[in-house]
Design an enzyme around this catalytic site. Structure first.
Site, short mmCIF file in Angstrom:
data_model
loop_
_atom_site.label_atom_id
_atom_site.label_comp_id
_atom_site.label_asym_id
_atom_site.label_seq_id
_atom_site.Cartn_x
_atom_site.Cartn_y
_atom_site.Cartn_z
N ASP A 132 12.40 -33.21 -28.65
CA ASP A 132 12.39 -33.89 -27.34
C ASP A 132 11.82 -35.31 -27.35
OD1 ASP A 132 13.33 -31.49 -26.46
OD2 ASP A 132 11.60 -30.97 -25.23
N GLY A 144 28.34 -44.48 -25.59
CA GLY A 144 29.12 -45.19 -24.58
C GLY A 144 29.32 -44.42 -23.29
N VAL A 199 2.77 -30.81 -46.43
CA VAL A 199 1.38 -30.35 -46.29
C VAL A 199 1.01 -29.52 -47.52
CG1 VAL A 199 -0.15 -28.80 -44.98
CG2 VAL A 199 1.41 -30.33 -43.75
N ARG A 207 6.30 -28.42 -46.07
CA ARG A 207 6.36 -28.61 -47.52
C ARG A 207 5.42 -29.73 -47.97
NH1 ARG A 207 9.20 -32.57 -50.19
NH2 ARG A 207 9.91 -32.14 -52.34
O1 F6P Z 1 10.97 -28.32 -26.71
C1 F6P Z 1 12.16 -28.22 -27.39
C2 F6P Z 1 13.20 -27.53 -26.56
O2 F6P Z 1 14.39 -27.42 -27.32
C3 F6P Z 1 13.49 -28.17 -25.20
O3 F6P Z 1 14.37 -29.25 -25.31
C4 F6P Z 1 14.07 -27.01 -24.44
O4 F6P Z 1 13.87 -27.16 -23.07
C5 F6P Z 1 13.28 -25.85 -24.97
O5 F6P Z 1 12.79 -26.22 -26.24
C6 F6P Z 1 14.07 -24.56 -25.10
O6 F6P Z 1 13.21 -23.57 -25.50
P1 F6P Z 1 13.68 -22.14 -26.05
O7 F6P Z 1 14.21 -22.33 -27.44
O8 F6P Z 1 12.45 -21.34 -26.03
O9 F6P Z 1 14.77 -21.69 -25.13
#
Ligand code: F6P
Length: 353
Positions: free
Chosen positions: A131, A189, A27, A25
């Protein structure tokens, strides 16, 4: 290109991440505000190969700043990696006479954007992935939302663990990167955290659970990154067998990728999207917008790609050839910094558990 720019494209690719909508959005809105035409390709790089294009006007990006997923859809496109796929993608960019393309996604997406830029298509990459595994950037769009979702889930698990005097081993996404497991482990925790970046002392974790149980503690949370394969399930069995604390295993999987983006993700996504367009208008492309020390800066797209490979141990012969000794030293420094940050945080886990 600087003053000639008339039309740009945007796409989202790879695993979706909360905040991608806000980014696309930004962009579109920034480009429209500067008088440019904007198009979106649907389904990531597949959209370039299959010629799936939508024009984006002001209202086409309304009501999405707060929504998870990506209205441009996403895909992991294997064909795009082939010479034929690349040729199709380049032809598609030429067909629509775009002056530049903004590609939002994780490491696979940025690799694709690097390839496109090396085939003459002016490109800006934006880091979108739950990630937080793009070495050149301190942050990737979606990371904060994903961590908040994990925290919410773990807090719930803790409630029921406390009632039943149980342990819960919780596996969270992160492909080869333990950032989500590590940071949520600290924030929730966890008694122990297992991630690919740091050797896991299983015996110490089990001993700690036993000792804390003896002192009357009833609930135990262990976070494990999916990067360790099936380890989380095995660990749950071992904990139960050796501590006699009933232990459940939970894989949060894709639930962590959905949901409305947090303020952090909306804001960073909006700023990154706007910055991408401003860079293009200045005639600066073949860059990735990264966050460093709370500032958004532009990083050469090839450099970003190679430093990422260096950090992930995936360097190929000749990768470093185009770089000076000084540049290689700066790459190594960045990799060392990322590693040290993870180790610094990891060192907190045990003391806080
Ligand atoms: O890169 C993001 C991610 O959610 C990773 O954490 C995970 O390993 C992967 O994509 C899962 O990919 P897909 O949705 O293709 O199963």
């Amino acid at each position: 290109m600087s003053n000639q720019i008339r039309k740009i494209a945007v796409l989202t690719s790879g695993g979706d991440a909360p905040g991608m909508n806000a980014c696309a959005r930004a962009v579109a809105r920034t480009a429209l505000a500067r008088g440019l035409e904007v198009i979106g390709f649907l389904g990531g790089y597949s959209g370039l190969l299959e010629d799936k294009m939508v024009k984006l006007g002001h209202n086409d990006v309304s009501n999405i700043v707060n929504r998870g997923g990506t209205f441009l859809y996403s895909d992991r496109c294997l064909d795009f990696k082939t010479p034929e796929g690349m040729a199709k993608a380049v032809a598609c960019c030429k067909k629509y006479e775009i002056d530049g393309i903004v590609c939002i996604g994780g490491d696979g997406t940025l690799r694709g954007a690097t390839d496109l830029s090396n085939h003459g298509i002016p490109t800006i990459g934006l880091t979108g992935s739950i990630d937080n595994d793009i070495t050149a950037s301190d942050y990737t769009i979606g990371f904060d939302t994903a961590m908040n979702t994990v925290c919410e889930m773990i807090d719930r698990l803790r409630d029921t663990c406390e009632s039943h005097a149980r342990c819960n081993v919780v596996e969270v996404m992160g492909r080869d990167c333990g950032e989500i497991a590590l940071r949520t482990g600290i924030a929730c925790g966890a008694v122990a955290v297992a991630i690919p970046e740091v050797p896991f002392d299983e015996a110490a974790a089990i001993a700690k659970i036993k000792a804390l149980k003896a002192e009357g503690k009833r609930n135990f949370i262990v976070t494990v990154s999916e990067g360790l394969g099936k380890y989380g399930e095995d660990l749950a069995k071992k904990i139960q067998a050796e501590t006699e604390v009933e232990t459940k295993f939970a894989r949060l999987a894709h639930v962590v990728r959905g949901g409305n983006p947090t303020l952090r993700d909306r804001l960073t996504a909006s700023e990154m999207g706007a910055k991408a367009v401003e860079l293009m208008l200045e005639g600066k492309t073949n860059l990735v917008v990264v966050e460093r020390n709370s500032e958004l800066v532009a990083c050469d797209i090839n450099y970003s790609h190679i430093v990422d490979r260096m950090y992930k141990g995936k360097l190929k012969d000749g990768d470093l050839d185009p770089y000076s000794a000084e540049e290689i030293a700066s790459m190594k420094e960045l990799c060392a910094y990322r590693k040290a940050e993870i180790e610094r945080l990891y060192a907190l886990v045990d003391d806080l558990a």
